[in-house]
Design a protein around this motif. Structure first.
Motif, PDB file in Angstrom:
ATOM      1  N   MET A 155      84.610  26.017  38.579  1.00 31.31           N
ATOM      2  CA  MET A 155      84.698  25.466  39.926  1.00 31.31           C
ATOM      3  C   MET A 155      86.133  25.072  40.225  1.00 31.31           C
ATOM      4  SD  MET A 155      83.355  24.624  42.748  1.00 31.31           S
ATOM      5  CE  MET A 155      83.544  23.514  44.078  1.00 31.31           C
ATOM      6  N   MET A 156      86.313  23.983  40.987  1.00 33.32           N
ATOM      7  CA  MET A 156      87.627  23.544  41.391  1.00 33.32           C
ATOM      8  C   MET A 156      88.389  22.895  40.248  1.00 33.32           C
ATOM      9  SD  MET A 156      88.225  24.196  44.452  1.00 33.32           S
ATOM     10  CE  MET A 156      89.643  23.136  44.345  1.00 33.32           C
ATOM     11  N   GLN A 157      89.675  23.076  40.230  1.00 30.32           N
ATOM     12  CA  GLN A 157      90.542  22.250  39.413  1.00 30.32           C
ATOM     13  C   GLN A 157      91.543  21.612  40.346  1.00 30.32           C
ATOM     14  OE1 GLN A 157      92.377  23.967  36.070  1.00 30.32           O
ATOM     15  NE2 GLN A 157      90.485  24.357  34.994  1.00 30.32           N
ATOM     16  N   PHE A 158      91.609  20.287  40.324  1.00 27.32           N
ATOM     17  CA  PHE A 158      92.532  19.583  41.197  1.00 27.32           C
ATOM     18  C   PHE A 158      93.761  19.224  40.371  1.00 27.32           C
ATOM     19  CE2 PHE A 158      89.730  19.377  44.756  1.00 27.32           C
ATOM     20  CZ  PHE A 158      88.492  19.503  44.183  1.00 27.32           C
ATOM     21  N   ASN A 159      94.262  18.017  40.485  1.00 29.51           N
ATOM     22  CA  ASN A 159      95.430  17.630  39.714  1.00 29.51           C
ATOM     23  C   ASN A 159      95.077  17.519  38.241  1.00 29.51           C
ATOM     24  OD1 ASN A 159      96.719  17.569  42.090  1.00 29.51           O
ATOM     25  ND2 ASN A 159      96.933  15.357  42.236  1.00 29.51           N
ATOM     26  N   GLU A 160      96.097  17.514  37.394  1.00 31.55           N
ATOM     27  CA  GLU A 160      95.845  17.515  35.958  1.00 31.55           C
ATOM     28  C   GLU A 160      95.102  16.265  35.504  1.00 31.55           C
ATOM     29  OE1 GLU A 160      99.448  18.142  33.873  1.00 31.55           O
ATOM     30  OE2 GLU A 160      99.767  20.151  34.662  1.00 31.55           O
TER      31      GLU A 160
ATOM     32  N   CYS B 279      78.865  20.871  46.815  1.00 26.83           N
ATOM     33  CA  CYS B 279      79.873  20.028  46.183  1.00 26.83           C
ATOM     34  C   CYS B 279      81.218  20.162  46.900  1.00 26.83           C
ATOM     35  CB  CYS B 279      80.010  20.407  44.709  1.00 26.83           C
ATOM     36  SG  CYS B 279      81.135  19.355  43.773  1.00 26.83           S
ATOM     37  N   ALA B 280      81.571  21.376  47.310  1.00 26.25           N
ATOM     38  CA  ALA B 280      82.824  21.592  48.032  1.00 26.25           C
ATOM     39  C   ALA B 280      82.803  20.884  49.383  1.00 26.25           C
ATOM     40  CB  ALA B 280      83.073  23.088  48.215  1.00 26.25           C
ATOM     41  N   PHE B 281      81.670  20.932  50.071  1.00 27.64           N
ATOM     42  CA  PHE B 281      81.553  20.240  51.349  1.00 27.64           C
ATOM     43  C   PHE B 281      81.597  18.725  51.165  1.00 27.64           C
ATOM     44  CE2 PHE B 281      80.353  24.280  53.151  1.00 27.64           C
ATOM     45  CZ  PHE B 281      80.720  24.162  54.483  1.00 27.64           C
ATOM     46  N   LEU B 282      80.995  18.247  50.079  1.00 26.76           N
ATOM     47  CA  LEU B 282      81.021  16.819  49.805  1.00 26.76           C
ATOM     48  C   LEU B 282      82.453  16.337  49.599  1.00 26.76           C
ATOM     49  CD1 LEU B 282      79.541  14.196  49.266  1.00 26.76           C
ATOM     50  CD2 LEU B 282      79.160  14.937  46.914  1.00 26.76           C
ATOM     51  N   ARG B 283      83.225  17.066  48.817  1.00 27.80           N
ATOM     52  CA  ARG B 283      84.629  16.714  48.621  1.00 27.80           C
ATOM     53  C   ARG B 283      85.378  16.719  49.957  1.00 27.80           C
ATOM     54  NH1 ARG B 283      86.665  16.361  43.605  1.00 27.80           N
ATOM     55  NH2 ARG B 283      85.454  17.198  41.850  1.00 27.80           N
ATOM     56  N   ALA B 284      85.093  17.702  50.790  1.00 26.49           N
ATOM     57  CA  ALA B 284      85.769  17.800  52.085  1.00 26.49           C
ATOM     58  C   ALA B 284      85.435  16.614  52.982  1.00 26.49           C
ATOM     59  CB  ALA B 284      85.388  19.113  52.766  1.00 26.49           C
TER      60      ALA B 284
ATOM     61  N   ALA C 209      74.253  18.122  43.818  1.00 21.66           N
ATOM     62  CA  ALA C 209      75.252  19.181  44.007  1.00 21.66           C
ATOM     63  C   ALA C 209      76.199  19.212  42.813  1.00 21.66           C
ATOM     64  CB  ALA C 209      76.025  18.948  45.305  1.00 21.66           C
ATOM     65  N   GLN C 210      75.793  19.877  41.750  1.00 18.50           N
ATOM     66  CA  GLN C 210      76.612  19.955  40.544  1.00 18.50           C
ATOM     67  C   GLN C 210      77.777  20.936  40.743  1.00 18.50           C
ATOM     68  OE1 GLN C 210      76.066  17.956  38.021  1.00 18.50           O
ATOM     69  NE2 GLN C 210      74.234  17.115  38.988  1.00 18.50           N
ATOM     70  N   PRO C 211      78.995  20.555  40.372  1.00 17.45           N
ATOM     71  CA  PRO C 211      80.149  21.446  40.584  1.00 17.45           C
ATOM     72  C   PRO C 211      80.115  22.704  39.734  1.00 17.45           C
ATOM     73  CG  PRO C 211      80.797  19.529  39.301  1.00 17.45           C
ATOM     74  CD  PRO C 211      79.392  19.279  39.766  1.00 17.45           C
ATOM     75  N   ASP C 212      79.271  22.721  38.691  1.00 16.66           N
ATOM     76  CA  ASP C 212      79.137  23.920  37.857  1.00 16.66           C
ATOM     77  C   ASP C 212      77.724  24.480  37.934  1.00 16.66           C
ATOM     78  OD1 ASP C 212      77.891  21.849  36.584  1.00 16.66           O
ATOM     79  OD2 ASP C 212      78.735  22.248  34.604  1.00 16.66           O
ATOM     80  N   GLY C 213      77.017  24.137  39.016  1.00 17.43           N
ATOM     81  CA  GLY C 213      75.633  24.582  39.163  1.00 17.43           C
ATOM     82  C   GLY C 213      75.526  25.951  39.810  1.00 17.43           C
ATOM     83  N   ASP C 214      74.398  26.192  40.481  1.00 15.03           N
ATOM     84  CA  ASP C 214      74.205  27.477  41.151  1.00 15.03           C
ATOM     85  C   ASP C 214      75.070  27.528  42.407  1.00 15.03           C
ATOM     86  OD1 ASP C 214      72.884  26.108  43.249  1.00 15.03           O
ATOM     87  OD2 ASP C 214      70.911  26.457  42.364  1.00 15.03           O
ATOM     88  N   SER C 215      75.008  28.646  43.127  1.00 22.04           N
ATOM     89  CA  SER C 215      75.916  28.852  44.264  1.00 22.04           C
ATOM     90  C   SER C 215      75.711  27.796  45.347  1.00 22.04           C
ATOM     91  CB  SER C 215      75.734  30.259  44.829  1.00 22.04           C
ATOM     92  OG  SER C 215      74.395  30.474  45.254  1.00 22.04           O
ATOM     93  N   ASN C 216      74.455  27.407  45.633  1.00 19.58           N
ATOM     94  CA  ASN C 216      74.201  26.387  46.649  1.00 19.58           C
ATOM     95  C   ASN C 216      74.748  25.026  46.232  1.00 19.58           C
ATOM     96  OD1 ASN C 216      72.907  27.957  48.612  1.00 19.58           O
ATOM     97  ND2 ASN C 216      70.922  27.768  47.585  1.00 19.58           N
ATOM     98  N   GLN C 217      74.638  24.696  44.958  1.00 21.15           N
ATOM     99  CA  GLN C 217      75.148  23.422  44.476  1.00 21.15           C
ATOM    100  C   GLN C 217      76.675  23.382  44.547  1.00 21.15           C
ATOM    101  OE1 GLN C 217      73.325  23.380  40.585  1.00 21.15           O
ATOM    102  NE2 GLN C 217      71.676  22.012  41.255  1.00 21.15           N
ATOM    103  N   ARG C 218      77.321  24.467  44.173  1.00 22.10           N
ATOM    104  CA  ARG C 218      78.783  24.510  44.216  1.00 22.10           C
ATOM    105  C   ARG C 218      79.284  24.451  45.660  1.00 22.10           C
ATOM    106  NH1 ARG C 218      77.828  28.985  41.161  1.00 22.10           N
ATOM    107  NH2 ARG C 218      79.302  30.313  42.280  1.00 22.10           N
TER     108      ARG C 218
ATOM    109  N   TRP D 148      89.480  25.403  49.727  1.00 23.50           N
ATOM    110  CA  TRP D 148      90.572  25.111  50.663  1.00 23.50           C
ATOM    111  C   TRP D 148      90.113  25.333  52.099  1.00 23.50           C
ATOM    112  CZ3 TRP D 148      93.135  27.252  54.658  1.00 23.50           C
ATOM    113  CH2 TRP D 148      94.334  26.658  55.046  1.00 23.50           C
ATOM    114  N   LYS D 149      89.415  26.431  52.333  1.00 21.68           N
ATOM    115  CA  LYS D 149      88.930  26.738  53.684  1.00 21.68           C
ATOM    116  C   LYS D 149      87.961  25.657  54.160  1.00 21.68           C
ATOM    117  CE  LYS D 149      87.913  31.051  54.519  1.00 21.68           C
ATOM    118  NZ  LYS D 149      88.808  31.564  55.582  1.00 21.68           N
ATOM    119  N   ILE D 150      87.039  25.255  53.278  1.00 18.69           N
ATOM    120  CA  ILE D 150      86.061  24.232  53.640  1.00 18.69           C
ATOM    121  C   ILE D 150      86.758  22.913  53.979  1.00 18.69           C
ATOM    122  CG2 ILE D 150      84.176  22.783  52.733  1.00 18.69           C
ATOM    123  CD1 ILE D 150      83.259  25.290  51.149  1.00 18.69           C
ATOM    124  N   GLU D 151      87.724  22.529  53.154  1.00 20.73           N
ATOM    125  CA  GLU D 151      88.440  21.281  53.425  1.00 20.73           C
ATOM    126  C   GLU D 151      89.179  21.344  54.754  1.00 20.73           C
ATOM    127  OE1 GLU D 151      92.367  19.260  51.722  1.00 20.73           O
ATOM    128  OE2 GLU D 151      90.713  19.144  50.289  1.00 20.73           O
ATOM    129  N   ASN D 152      89.792  22.495  55.053  1.00 18.04           N
ATOM    130  CA  ASN D 152      90.528  22.617  56.310  1.00 18.04           C
ATOM    131  C   ASN D 152      89.595  22.523  57.509  1.00 18.04           C
ATOM    132  OD1 ASN D 152      92.006  24.560  58.534  1.00 18.04           O
ATOM    133  ND2 ASN D 152      93.435  23.357  57.309  1.00 18.04           N
TER     134      ASN D 152
END
Length: 454
Positions: free
Chosen positions: A1-6, A107-112, A95-104, A371-375
């Protein structure tokens, strides 16, 4: 899934909920020195919340996740931190970040949504455990080889390349000088195949190919760890090997003003003896779509419509528009969220068919979607550049600008079908009037249209 800052903040799935059980009613006293609203705050239970994690499975399908995200967005927009935290508790556990496509996807929308709340300064209680600077999506900078391989993974870009090249080849037949204006987010990745196709069609006859491109858009993926001077050298060398003389020009132009400087440069360079090709590949949706007063015509136009009318004034030989078939233009956050959720499940669904978990390419692929979702969700004004419009809206804009559609011939359709055979089952092609549309499991993904001046 996503990797943000270290050193990322505490995982969204580890953030302590505002209360352990979202159905419990709790009261807290706020110190007057820290909050002028010195009163007892009661948490209101939200109907339908489960009382245990075991019951969270009922919230795991896409429709329920979409509804939860909508309720969370409404709570954030109304600055209801209590309700937002309750919904967040459920989303964190489904919404697990390493789950199935709907969960991922969720998770991206939740972060956004959390990024939006942080940027606009609402729901401060909700944001207490989240460091906003660590929520920003970090996207990969590609080398040329990496980007070429990345684009070849799916038909997302290749579909438009193939359809556009076929239409361009037919339009420039008989010209010895071809001027291509490449407005593309793909950093000239389409051009080598177009050079090759032109060379094959000419069968050794000499040709001058002028290529005008807009410099890379800062901060918008895919980002390239490579200068346009280096791209120029490689393309000019390749064209020479195919008996084509290439003139490569980079123009600094900004989508925020409708590429005004590009239009002015093209007016100065125009020549009736050359074929002028305007190739727009997934870039026009960066131009603002809101209407503005235009004193000269006592009316209102959007920058998009003004750009298309300016292009029409150049009397181009052909204009090709390729873009994603969705609508992210609404000023209403919930409308945008619904539209984006019901479109961006597609790339998450497709990635499971061709990239294994943990691979670098999968990480890069999903970073771009995030990135697209966040924008779309977290930004407003000129910073929100992901303003997709559906094909029908672009068709109407082109007709209003005095263009007519010319369609794609059987050869173009055949080439696209051959290209799709190289990819996973699920991708398809359909014709809509004069246009062609890439589909995934029957859902529209990317459209391609070709136009000439009336």
């Amino acid at each position: 899934m996503m990797q943000f800052n270290e050193n990322p903040p505490q995982s969204l799935h580890q953030i302590t909920p505002f209360i352990p059980n979202p159905t419990t009613t709790t009261t807290t006293t706020t110190n007057k020195n820290h909050n002028n609203n010195n009163h007892m705050r009661t948490m209101r239970p939200w109907p339908g919340f489960p009382t245990s994690k075991a019951a969270l499975g009922n919230f795991g399908d896409a429709n329920c996740m979409e509804q939860l995200l909508v309720h969370c967005a409404n709570a954030i927009e109304s600055n209801d931190a209590t309700l937002a935290q309750q919904i967040l508790w459920v989303l964190n556990n489904t919404a697990q970040p390493d789950g199935d496509s709907n969960q991922r996807l969720t998770c991206a929308f939740l972060r956004a949504l959390i990024a939006r709340a942080t940027k606009i300064g609402t729901c401060k209680v909700l944001m207490a455990n989240v460091h906003s600077n660590n929520l920003t999506v970090e996207t990969h900078k590609f080398s040329l080889v990496e980007l070429a391989s990345f684009i070849d993974l799916t038909p997302w870009h290749r579909f438009g390349f193939t359809a556009a090249n076929a239409a361009i080849l037919d339009a420039v037949e008989g010209y010895s000088v071809i001027h291509i204006v490449d407005l593309s987010s793909a950093h000239c990745m389409q051009i080598p195949t177009l050079i090759d196709a032109i060379a094959n069609r000419l069968e050794g006859r000499p040709l001058i190919l002028k290529l005008t491109v807009v410099g890379p858009i800062e901060g918008v993926p895919p980002m390239l760890d490579y200068s346009y001077e280096e791209i120029k050298f490689k393309l000019v060398t390749f064209a020479r090997s195919r008996n084509i003389t290439m003139d490569f020009r980079v123009i600094s132009a900004n989508f925020a003003d409708g590429f005004c400087s590009l239009i002015e440069q093209l007016r100065m360079q125009s020549s009736t003896s050359e074929a002028l090709v305007i190739n727009c590949h997934m870039m026009l949706h960066y131009i603002q779509e809101e209407t503005i007063p235009v004193a000269a015509i006592s009316s209102t136009l959007s920058l998009r419509s003004m750009f298309l009318k300016a292009i029409r004034s150049l009397d181009p030989t052909i204009v090709v528009i390729v873009d994603e078939d969705a609508d992210f233009t609404s000023s209403n956050l919930v409308c945008r969220l619904r539209s984006a959720f019901n479109y961006l499940w597609i790339p998450y669904d497709t990635v499971d068919t061709f990239l294994p978990k943990g691979s670098k390419q999968r990480q890069w692929y999903e970073e771009e979607i995030c990135w697209k979702i966040e924008n779309v969700i977290a930004y407003e004004g000129v910073q929100r550049v992901e303003r997709l419009e559906q094909k029908s809206q672009w068709v109407q804009r082109m007709r209003n600008a005095s263009f007519r559609g010319i369609g794609f011939g059987e050869d173009a359709v055949s080439e696209v079908k051959t290209m799709l055979d190289e990819h996973a089952a699920g991708w398809g092609l359909k014709k809509e009037e004069d246009d062609v549309v890439l589909t995934w499991k029957g859902h529209n993904v990317v459209f391609a249209t070709a136009w000439v001046p009336i």
